[in-house]
Design a protein around this motif. Structure first.
Motif, short mmCIF file in Angstrom:
data_model
loop_
_atom_site.label_atom_id
_atom_site.label_comp_id
_atom_site.label_asym_id
_atom_site.label_seq_id
_atom_site.Cartn_x
_atom_site.Cartn_y
_atom_site.Cartn_z
N MET A 1 0.88 -1.09 0.25
CA MET A 1 -0.01 0.04 -0.10
C MET A 1 0.94 1.46 -0.04
N THR A 2 0.99 2.21 -0.97
CA THR A 2 1.70 3.07 -1.27
C THR A 2 0.71 4.43 -1.42
N ILE A 3 1.20 5.59 -0.70
CA ILE A 3 0.20 6.60 -0.58
C ILE A 3 1.34 7.68 -1.20
N VAL A 4 0.83 8.39 -2.40
CA VAL A 4 1.91 9.36 -2.75
C VAL A 4 0.71 10.67 -3.06
N VAL A 5 1.51 11.84 -2.46
CA VAL A 5 0.75 13.02 -2.34
C VAL A 5 1.36 14.00 -3.50
N ARG A 6 0.80 14.37 -4.50
CA ARG A 6 1.32 15.31 -5.58
C ARG A 6 0.08 16.16 -5.77
N PHE A 50 -10.21 26.42 -6.05
CA PHE A 50 -8.78 26.61 -6.67
C PHE A 50 -8.20 28.03 -6.32
N ASP A 51 -8.81 28.43 -5.31
CA ASP A 51 -7.84 29.77 -5.04
C ASP A 51 -6.71 29.31 -4.22
N ASP A 52 -6.46 28.28 -3.49
CA ASP A 52 -5.21 27.86 -2.97
C ASP A 52 -4.54 26.64 -3.54
N ASP A 53 -3.66 26.10 -2.81
CA ASP A 53 -2.99 24.94 -3.34
C ASP A 53 -4.02 23.70 -3.30
N VAL A 54 -4.07 22.84 -4.37
CA VAL A 54 -4.94 21.46 -4.23
C VAL A 54 -4.19 20.24 -4.38
N TRP A 55 -4.07 19.53 -3.32
CA TRP A 55 -3.06 18.56 -3.37
C TRP A 55 -3.86 17.19 -3.76
N VAL A 56 -3.39 16.15 -4.18
CA VAL A 56 -4.26 14.81 -4.41
C VAL A 56 -3.39 13.67 -3.76
N ALA A 64 -7.56 9.04 -4.24
CA ALA A 64 -8.07 8.51 -3.13
C ALA A 64 -8.55 9.54 -2.30
N GLY A 65 -8.17 10.75 -2.47
CA GLY A 65 -8.47 11.92 -1.41
C GLY A 65 -7.66 13.09 -2.23
N PHE A 66 -8.40 14.23 -1.68
CA PHE A 66 -7.77 15.77 -1.84
C PHE A 66 -7.87 16.54 -0.97
N LEU A 67 -7.13 17.69 -0.97
CA LEU A 67 -6.94 18.38 0.21
C LEU A 67 -6.78 19.92 -0.53
N ALA A 68 -7.49 20.85 -0.27
CA ALA A 68 -6.98 22.10 -0.69
C ALA A 68 -6.85 23.27 0.73
N TYR A 84 -11.52 5.02 3.42
CA TYR A 84 -11.31 5.48 4.79
C TYR A 84 -10.46 4.69 5.95
N ARG A 85 -9.67 5.23 6.68
CA ARG A 85 -8.93 4.46 7.68
C ARG A 85 -7.57 3.91 7.03
N ARG A 86 -7.22 4.26 6.00
CA ARG A 86 -6.30 3.52 5.09
C ARG A 86 -4.86 4.57 5.26
N GLY A 87 -4.93 5.54 6.06
CA GLY A 87 -3.76 6.62 5.80
C GLY A 87 -3.81 7.93 4.95
N VAL A 88 -4.95 7.68 4.25
CA VAL A 88 -5.00 8.75 3.25
C VAL A 88 -5.04 10.06 3.34
N GLY A 89 -6.09 10.26 4.61
CA GLY A 89 -6.21 11.69 5.04
C GLY A 89 -4.94 12.15 5.88
N ARG A 90 -4.57 11.42 6.71
CA ARG A 90 -3.36 11.57 7.34
C ARG A 90 -2.02 11.83 6.38
N ALA A 91 -1.94 11.16 5.37
CA ALA A 91 -1.09 11.60 4.32
C ALA A 91 -0.95 13.02 3.81
N LEU A 92 -2.37 13.39 3.62
CA LEU A 92 -2.55 14.44 2.96
C LEU A 92 -2.22 15.76 3.93
N VAL A 93 -2.82 15.51 5.16
CA VAL A 93 -2.56 16.69 6.12
C VAL A 93 -1.29 16.73 6.57
#
Length: 155
Positions: A1-6, A50-56, A64-68, A84-93
């Motif tokens: 299981m690999t999470i990449v934020v870009r 899209f006023d700020d940075d958006v990360w996927v 699997a998720g996004f954060l702005a 949920y509960r796979r570390g996606v939200g944690r990786a983004l934050v």
């Protein structure tokens, strides 16, 4: 299981729309506001996605998720409910917090189970307000402002 934020790319639109639209139901259900639901397509411009940075976040090469947000605020954060509960939200934050040079704030609706997650990664309650629901102002909502401070920030 690999999470990449870009960084977000225009080709991610369908994926982030699907994720927002599914996860938003959970967010509003917890707050007792399901009647206030609007899709991402209906609200992203008015709410300045899209006023700020958006990360996927990609989990095993699947969006699997996004954060702005900006350097001091997280404005949008959604994870595919099937992941949920796979570390996606944690990786983004953690991606955003690693870049922070000062406090970072966010708002979470009363009743949203994500509050416990944010507190687990170091956010603390700052204030509670009741007013118009951002994105669908015909509804009233109660929200909590949470803040995270870098270890070096004594204030």
């Amino acid at each position: 299981m690999t999470i990449v934020v870009r960084p977000y790319e225009a080709s991610d639109w369908d994926d982030i729309s699907r994720i927002h639209d599914a996860a938003r139901w959970d967010e509003l259900r917890g707050a007792g506001l399901v009647d206030a639901y609007l899709s991402l397509a209906e609200t992203y411009e008015n709410e300045g996605l899209f006023d700020d940075d958006v990360w996927v976040a990609e989990l095993d090469r699947r969006v699997a998720g996004f954060l702005a947000g900006s350097a001091d605020e997280i404005t949008w954060a959604y994870v595919d409910p099937a992941l949920y509960r796979r570390g996606v939200g944690r990786a983004l934050v953690e991606h955003v917090l690693a870049r922070a040079t000062g406090p970072v704030e966010l708002e979470v609706l009363e009743g949203n189970s994500a509050r416990a997650f944010y507190e687990a990664v170091g956010f603390v309650w700052q204030s509670t307000t009741t007013g118009k629901l951002a994105g669908n102002e015909s509804f009233r909502a109660t929200g909590h402002t949470l803040v995270w401070r870098p270890a070096s920030d004594a204030g």
